[in-house]
Design an enzyme around this catalytic site. Structure first.
Site: not given
Length: 407
Positions: A160, A197, A280, A402
């Site tokens: 992702t 996740t 991230e 985010n």
């Protein structure tokens, strides 16, 4: 002469299809808006023993529910795993459950196995309906694309926000005979596996009895996937699945269990560290070592608290050797702690020990923090137990990713 570790397990190129008897594929079926690869298929040539660990989040996604059901009904046997990215199929009600079951049924029809022998995983945005028609139309393409050399495509199809795919493989000596272990994983944000996740898929061509397979997976996960954190968030879809098809002809027993689990842990650790490196907004991989714990549980709890602290993570990102933040987190972690015996080390540089600061060493520590692979250590001064956790720094890019995730 080879070392004992080299004789037991050695890294080899490849990933989830490196062990014998596995094929994979990764295709685009239009789930992702950018038309990137978004559907992965993993198939064992023969029924494989399967074990899995799943998220501890009580907001459980449909694929997790279905995969748990299938493992129970099949007695822990699997032929295939279907994975989509771009949509989590989480918090989608009965319709989401039906979609996950249809994914398994459609895959089973192509593979030629019972639906209960298909495991399902999804990753992406929560609360969005997964378009089953796109999967139904794309699955035959994924099936035709299956190949032992297609693992890299599968690893990309499960991504992702990941900046790069995560693959790992090793050959492992079990009772003097070689077996293969390989895997792929995804994960970049919402990472504190318990699970996170994060999706992990590991294969082996060893034959492993169900009780040993389950024990090996949980033991390996505890010191790898469950010892990483990017942001302390536990997601709805997390899972790590392990398939063992026996294609090597090598049996794992209680006698050879340690050899097998050592290799499995090596593969899982490489995948887990890849997730942290690709966190991230991450620019630094940080190893957090806590010693001096009264118990192992205390040491792990303190290590996780330090690794998840925004103040610690931002200080590391900025290259600030602020040892006081580390001490403060250790002291409020809810574990046994003795300040008069505590210590903080950044790299090999002692900044605080036995109640005394060594601020004259701060310039050296600041220089060390310019690196990208860092270690920070805290001694709780309360015992002999230790724990190691891996995390990353916290940057403005994490906030941007985010803040814009759904838009």
């Amino acid at each position: 002469m080879e070392s004992t570790k080299e004789r037991i397990a050695s890294a080899v190129p490849g990933g989830v299809t490196s062990p014998r008897g596995y094929r994979a594929s990764g295709v685009s079926v239009g789930i992702k808006a950018n038309q990137g690869l978004d559907l992965a298929l993993l198939v064992s040539d023969v029924p494989a023993r399967a074990a899995a660990v799943f998220t501890t989040n009580l907001a459980i996604a449909a694929p997790v529910i279905v995969s748990r059901e299938h493992l129970a009904r099949s007695g822990g046997v699997a032929r295939a795993v279907i994975v989509n990215s771009g949509c989590a199929n989480a918090c989608t009600g009965d319709e989401g459950l039906q979609v996950a079951r249809e994914m398994a049924a459609e895959t089973a029809a192509l593979v030629g196995c019972p639906a209960d022998q298909v495991l399902v995983a999804s990753t992406g945005v929560i609360g969005v309906a997964l378009p089953i028609e796109k999967i139904r139309c794309g699955l035959p393409l994924a099936f035709r694309a299956l190949g032992a050399d297609q693992g890299p495509h599968a690893a990309r199809a499960i991504m992702t926000t990941d900046p790069f795919p995560k693959e790992s493989a090793a050959r492992v000596s079990v009772g003097g005979r070689w077996v293969g272990i390989g895997g792929m994983a995804k994960g970049s944000g919402m990472i504190e596996p318990m699970m996170a996740t994060m999706l992990g898929f590991v294969t082996t061509d060893a034959a492993v009895p169900p009780p040993l397979l389950d024990r090996a997976l949980r033991e390996a996960v505890n010191d790898t996937f469950n010892a990483i954190t990017v942001d302390g968030e536990c997601s709805t879809n997390d899972c790590v699945m392990l398939l063992a098809n026996g294609a090597s002809g090598v049996d794992v027993s209680e006698t050879t269990y340690r050899e097998f689990v050592a290799g499995l842990t090596d593969v899982c650790r490489e995948l887990a560290l890849g997730i942290v490196r690709g966190g991230e907004g991450a620019t630094k991989l940080v190893t957090v070592i806590v010693t001096g714990g009264a118990t192992s549980a205390d040491a792990r709890k303190a290590a996780k608290a330090i690794a998840n602290s925004p103040l610690v993570k931002t200080a590391i990102h900025g290259g600030d050797p602020n040892w006081g933040r580390l001490i403060a987190v250790a002291g409020r972690a809810g574990v046994a702690f003795d300040l008069s015996r505590a210590a903080v080390t950044i790299g090999s540089i002692v900044l605080f020990r036995d109640g005394r600061p060594y601020d004259e060493m701060a310039p050296q520590a600041a220089e060390y923090l310019k690196g990208t692979d860092l270690t920070v250590s805290v001694d709780l001064g309360a015992g002999r137990a230790s724990s190691t956790v891996w995390t990353c720094d916290l940057s403005a890019e994490y906030v941007r990713i985010n803040a814009d995730y759904r838009t």
